[in-house]
Structures are given as structure tokens and as C-alpha cells.
Design an enzyme around this catalytic site. Structure first.
Site, PDB file in Angstrom:
ATOM      1  CE1 TYR A   1      -4.203   1.327  -0.297  1.00 31.90           C
ATOM      2  CE2 TYR A   1      -3.656   2.634   1.630  1.00 31.90           C
ATOM      3  CZ  TYR A   1      -4.497   2.363   0.565  1.00 31.90           C
ATOM      4  OH  TYR A   1      -5.609   3.134   0.373  1.00 31.90           O
TER       5      TYR A   1
ATOM      6  CE  LYS B   1      -7.107   6.130   0.777  1.00 30.59           C
ATOM      7  NZ  LYS B   1      -8.043   7.062   0.112  1.00 30.59           N
TER       8      LYS B   1
HETATM    9  O1  0WD Z   1     -10.499  -1.527  -2.238  1.00 33.72           O
HETATM   10  C1  0WD Z   1     -10.769  -0.400  -2.567  1.00 33.72           C
HETATM   11  N1  0WD Z   1     -11.139  -0.119  -3.792  1.00 33.72           N
HETATM   12  C2  0WD Z   1     -10.708   0.688  -1.542  1.00 33.72           C
HETATM   13  C3  0WD Z   1     -10.731   2.007  -1.937  1.00 33.72           C
HETATM   14  C4  0WD Z   1     -10.604   0.309  -0.122  1.00 33.72           C
HETATM   15  C5  0WD Z   1     -10.614   1.434   0.770  1.00 33.72           C
HETATM   16  C6  0WD Z   1     -10.624   2.723   0.330  1.00 33.72           C
HETATM   17  N2  0WD Z   1     -10.677   3.005  -1.006  1.00 33.72           N
HETATM   18  C7  0WD Z   1     -10.710   4.417  -1.404  1.00 33.72           C
HETATM   19  C8  0WD Z   1      -9.727   4.867  -2.447  1.00 33.72           C
HETATM   20  O2  0WD Z   1      -8.440   5.053  -1.916  1.00 33.72           O
HETATM   21  C9  0WD Z   1     -10.353   6.181  -2.876  1.00 33.72           C
HETATM   22  O3  0WD Z   1     -10.066   7.199  -1.928  1.00 33.72           O
HETATM   23  O4  0WD Z   1     -11.972   4.741  -1.945  1.00 33.72           O
HETATM   24  C10 0WD Z   1     -11.845   5.861  -2.803  1.00 33.72           C
HETATM   25  C11 0WD Z   1     -12.494   5.548  -4.124  1.00 33.72           C
HETATM   26  O5  0WD Z   1     -11.775   4.550  -4.772  1.00 33.72           O
HETATM   27  P1  0WD Z   1     -12.388   3.445  -5.723  1.00 33.72           P
HETATM   28  O6  0WD Z   1     -13.861   3.559  -5.792  1.00 33.72           O
HETATM   29  O7  0WD Z   1     -11.747   2.181  -5.354  1.00 33.72           O
HETATM   30  O8  0WD Z   1     -11.700   3.851  -7.106  1.00 33.72           O
HETATM   31  P2  0WD Z   1     -12.163   4.488  -8.486  1.00 33.72           P
HETATM   32  O9  0WD Z   1     -13.447   3.893  -8.915  1.00 33.72           O
HETATM   33  O10 0WD Z   1     -10.995   4.357  -9.396  1.00 33.72           O
HETATM   34  O11 0WD Z   1     -12.371   6.027  -8.115  1.00 33.72           O
HETATM   35  C12 0WD Z   1     -11.335   6.873  -7.727  1.00 33.72           C
HETATM   36  C13 0WD Z   1     -11.522   8.124  -8.509  1.00 33.72           C
HETATM   37  C14 0WD Z   1     -10.875   8.208  -9.886  1.00 33.72           C
HETATM   38  O12 0WD Z   1     -11.066   7.272 -10.703  1.00 33.72           O
HETATM   39  P3  0WD Z   1      -9.918   6.932 -11.831  1.00 33.72           P
HETATM   40  O13 0WD Z   1      -9.780   5.449 -11.712  1.00 33.72           O
HETATM   41  O14 0WD Z   1     -10.505   7.409 -13.086  1.00 33.72           O
HETATM   42  O15 0WD Z   1      -8.604   7.643 -11.433  1.00 33.72           O
HETATM   43  O16 0WD Z   1     -10.863   9.263  -8.005  1.00 33.72           O
HETATM   44  C15 0WD Z   1     -11.038  10.268  -8.975  1.00 33.72           C
HETATM   45  C16 0WD Z   1     -11.377   9.581 -10.275  1.00 33.72           C
HETATM   46  O17 0WD Z   1     -12.738   9.670 -10.579  1.00 33.72           O
HETATM   47  N3  0WD Z   1      -9.863  11.075  -9.202  1.00 33.72           N
HETATM   48  C17 0WD Z   1      -9.931  12.408  -9.361  1.00 33.72           C
HETATM   49  N4  0WD Z   1     -10.978  13.252  -9.320  1.00 33.72           N
HETATM   50  C18 0WD Z   1     -10.728  14.558  -9.543  1.00 33.72           C
HETATM   51  N5  0WD Z   1      -9.491  15.035  -9.771  1.00 33.72           N
HETATM   52  C19 0WD Z   1      -8.609  12.838  -9.598  1.00 33.72           C
HETATM   53  C20 0WD Z   1      -8.417  14.211  -9.818  1.00 33.72           C
HETATM   54  N6  0WD Z   1      -7.219  14.747 -10.053  1.00 33.72           N
HETATM   55  N7  0WD Z   1      -7.791  11.743  -9.587  1.00 33.72           N
HETATM   56  C21 0WD Z   1      -8.564  10.686  -9.345  1.00 33.72           C
END
Ligand code: 0WD
Length: 268
Positions: free
Chosen positions: A161, A168
Site C-alpha cells: 500500500y 490515508k
Molecule cells: O479496495 C478499494 N477499492 C478501496 C478504496 C478500499 C478502501 C478505500 N478506497 C478508497 C480509495 O483510496 C479512494 O479514496 O476509496 C476511494 C475511491 O476509490 P475506488 O472507488 O476504489 O476507485 P475508483 O473507482 O478508481 O475512483 C477513484 C476516482 C478516480 O477514478 P480513476 O480510476 O478514473 O482515477 O478518483 C477520482 C477519479 O474519478 N480522481 C480524481 N478526481 C478529480 N481530480 C482525480 C483528480 N485529479 N484523480 C482521481
């Protein structure tokens, strides 16, 4: 009668239908919430991939606000918040579900991380919450609830991680300070610490399958968490049902975080 009837909010971080923010938004919608959504700006506006993927999730809800937003770009944030003020007047909740680290830096040991990669990851994954809260505050004159997403790697070492663990930790600390500073304005700030869920972002972090196997074998509930379980807890923290909770980090991980060693029945 829904828990969010008459309530309005903004959701940042739906990349596609497997995003955690999508699971939360689905629960909010089912409870009657009206929402505005942002997606990453599309490099080629004639092929709006991000917008299309977002609209696939939220299109049926006829949202009044769908806009591009890069949290590193002040002007796109200015545009979103002035549109939100115009469209909604005031808002009751905000979902921050955003994180990013350059793959190269994420795969390095923490001591090998570059200055630029560190700054960028902290800016997108941590400062963005602070900035969104600052911008949302004037729209929350009647109070509100703000939610961010975190992971256990911010509290303890989860090999792989790496740099995101540092982000985080800072994010979780921000939640506490922001909760303190905004409590008297009746704005609550909380985090959900989710167990591993297969999303776009998760594919960049360590060996995902290994993690899910670990949770199956070690967590008190001997299984992995489901999207809708994270969605429901997110909705709860944004709703008035949690009116006395702020500065909290709620683990939705089938109890994995309480274990200090393997259960006696765990296989070798
Ligand atoms: O297992 C997991 N998936 C976990 C995720 C476990 C525990 C926590 N998380 C957290 C992540 O660290 C994150 O903070 O949950 C949050 C959402 O993550 P997610 O749903 O797993 O991931 P995803 O569907 O990829 O959404 C994250 C989004 C980005 O998606 P992409 O993949 O296109 O980078 O964050 C956004 C974007 O939509 N993002 C931004 N939005 C605005 N400006 C930017 C940016 N510069 N960069 C990323």
C-alpha cells in the site's frame, strides 16, 4: 418517505459502476437525495469517455449537475462550486471518494518515492478533501455531512500500500481536525475505512487477490465486504441517523482491523 427527501449534495469520484462512490450514490438516490456529480475531464471532448461512464451510473436519475472536475485545477473547482450554488442554493452533504498516486511511485518502497510523486499524491488524495470542505462550507449554512474514503493501510503497515498508506494517514488526521473545526457550524466530517473492493483504483495497489484471500481467512466474519455494505454505511454517515457522529473512522471490513494475529482455524 426517504431519509434524504429534500436533501441535496455533491458526489466526487464516480469513475464507473464499480466505484465506491457509485455504491454510496445508489443508496442516497434510493433514499430520495438529489445529487450533482463530477467526472475527470476528458482529454478529447469529442470522445467524452469519463462523462459517459459516469452518466451510465447516474443518467437514469436525471441529475441537474454533471461536470468535469480535476481537483488539481482551481478553475474546474471554481466552476463546479459556482454551478452547485446556482443549481442547488445550499447543499446538505458531500462525498469525497478520490485518490491517486503515480504507479511508479506507488510500486516503490516509501523511501524511494519521488518528491513530485509524493506531492501529487498528497495533493489529489488529501488536500482535495480540505479544499472541497473549504468550498462546501458556505453552501452548508444549515449544517451538513461530509464523507471521505480511507483504508487500513493509513493506520498500520499493509505491504504494497506504500505511498497511499501515508496519504490515508494524513487524510484520516484531516478528518479529525476538520471535524473539530466545523463541529460548531453543524458540519460533520467522517471517513469509511473499507475492506478491499475490486475497483479501477484497487487494480493499482499490490496483489489484490492476495488481500481478498487474507480477509476471507483472517477477518472475524471470514469473508470480504460487499459494495452495498460500504454504500449503506456511507449513506448512514451522511444521513441524520448519524447526527451525533463526527471525526470518526468507521471500518466496513468484516472486522479485519481488530485482528492482531491469524485465527486458530486459519490455513497455513
Ligand atoms: O479496495 C478499494 N477499492 C478501496 C478504496 C478500499 C478502501 C478505500 N478506497 C478508497 C480509495 O483510496 C479512494 O479514496 O476509496 C476511494 C475511491 O476509490 P475506488 O472507488 O476504489 O476507485 P475508483 O473507482 O478508481 O475512483 C477513484 C476516482 C478516480 O477514478 P480513476 O480510476 O478514473 O482515477 O478518483 C477520482 C477519479 O474519478 N480522481 C480524481 N478526481 C478529480 N481530480 C482525480 C483528480 N485529479 N484523480 C482521481
Amino acid at each position: 418517505m426517504g431519509l434524504f427527501d429534500g436533501k441535496k449534495g455533491l458526489v466526487f469520484g464516480i469513475a464507473n459502476d464499480r466505484s465506491i462512490a457509485a455504491a454510496i450514490a445508489k443508496e442516497l438516490h434510493a433514499e430520495g437525495a438529489e445529487m450533482g456529480f463530477t467526472h475527470l475531464p476528458d482529454a478529447d471532448p469529442s470522445r467524452p469517455k469519463s462523462e459517459k461512464r459516469l452518466r451510465k451510473v447516474v443518467g437514469d436519475w436525471n441529475p441537474k449537475l454533471v461536470m468535469p472536475c480535476d481537483v488539481q485545477d482551481e478553475s474546474s473547482l471554481d466552476a463546479v462550486f459556482s454551478a452547485a450554488a446556482e443549481t442547488f442554493g445550499s447543499i446538505d452533504f458531500l462525498v469525497h471518494s478520490i485518490a491517486y498516486a503515480p504507479l511508479d511511485d506507488l510500486q516503490k518502497p516509501v523511501y524511494g518515492v519521488s518528491r513530485a510523486g509524493f506531492n501529487m499524491s498528497m495533493e489529489i488524495s488529501v488536500f482535495s478533501l480540505i479544499d472541497l470542505v473549504n468550498r462546501a462550507k458556505p453552501l452548508m449554512s444549515d449544517g451538513g455531512s461530509i464523507l471521505t474514503m480511507t483504508y487500513l493501510g493509513g493506520e498500520t503497515v499493509i505491504p504494497g500500500y506504500n505511498l497511499m498508506g501515508l496519504c490515508k494517514s494524513a487524510l484520516e488526521s484531516s478528518v479529525k481536525y476538520l471535524a473539530h473545526e466545523l463541529g460548531q457550524s453543524r458540519i460533520r466530517v467522517n471517513a469509511v475505512s473499507a475492506g478491499p473492493l475490486r475497483t479501477l483504483a484497487a487494480s493499482a495497489v499490490g496483489d489484490f487477490q492476495k488481500m481478498t484471500k487474507l480477509y476471507e481467512a483472517f477477518s472475524p466474519m471470514r469473508r470480504n465486504v460487499e459494495f452495498d455494505e460500504v454504500g449503506k454505511t456511507g449513506m448512514f454517515l451522511l444521513s441524520d441517523l448519524s447526527s451525533g457522529i463526527t471525526g470518526e473512522n468507521v471500518h466496513v471490513d468484516c472486522g479485519y482491523h481488530v485482528m492482531g494475529g491469524p485465527p486458530l482455524d486459519a490455513e497455513e
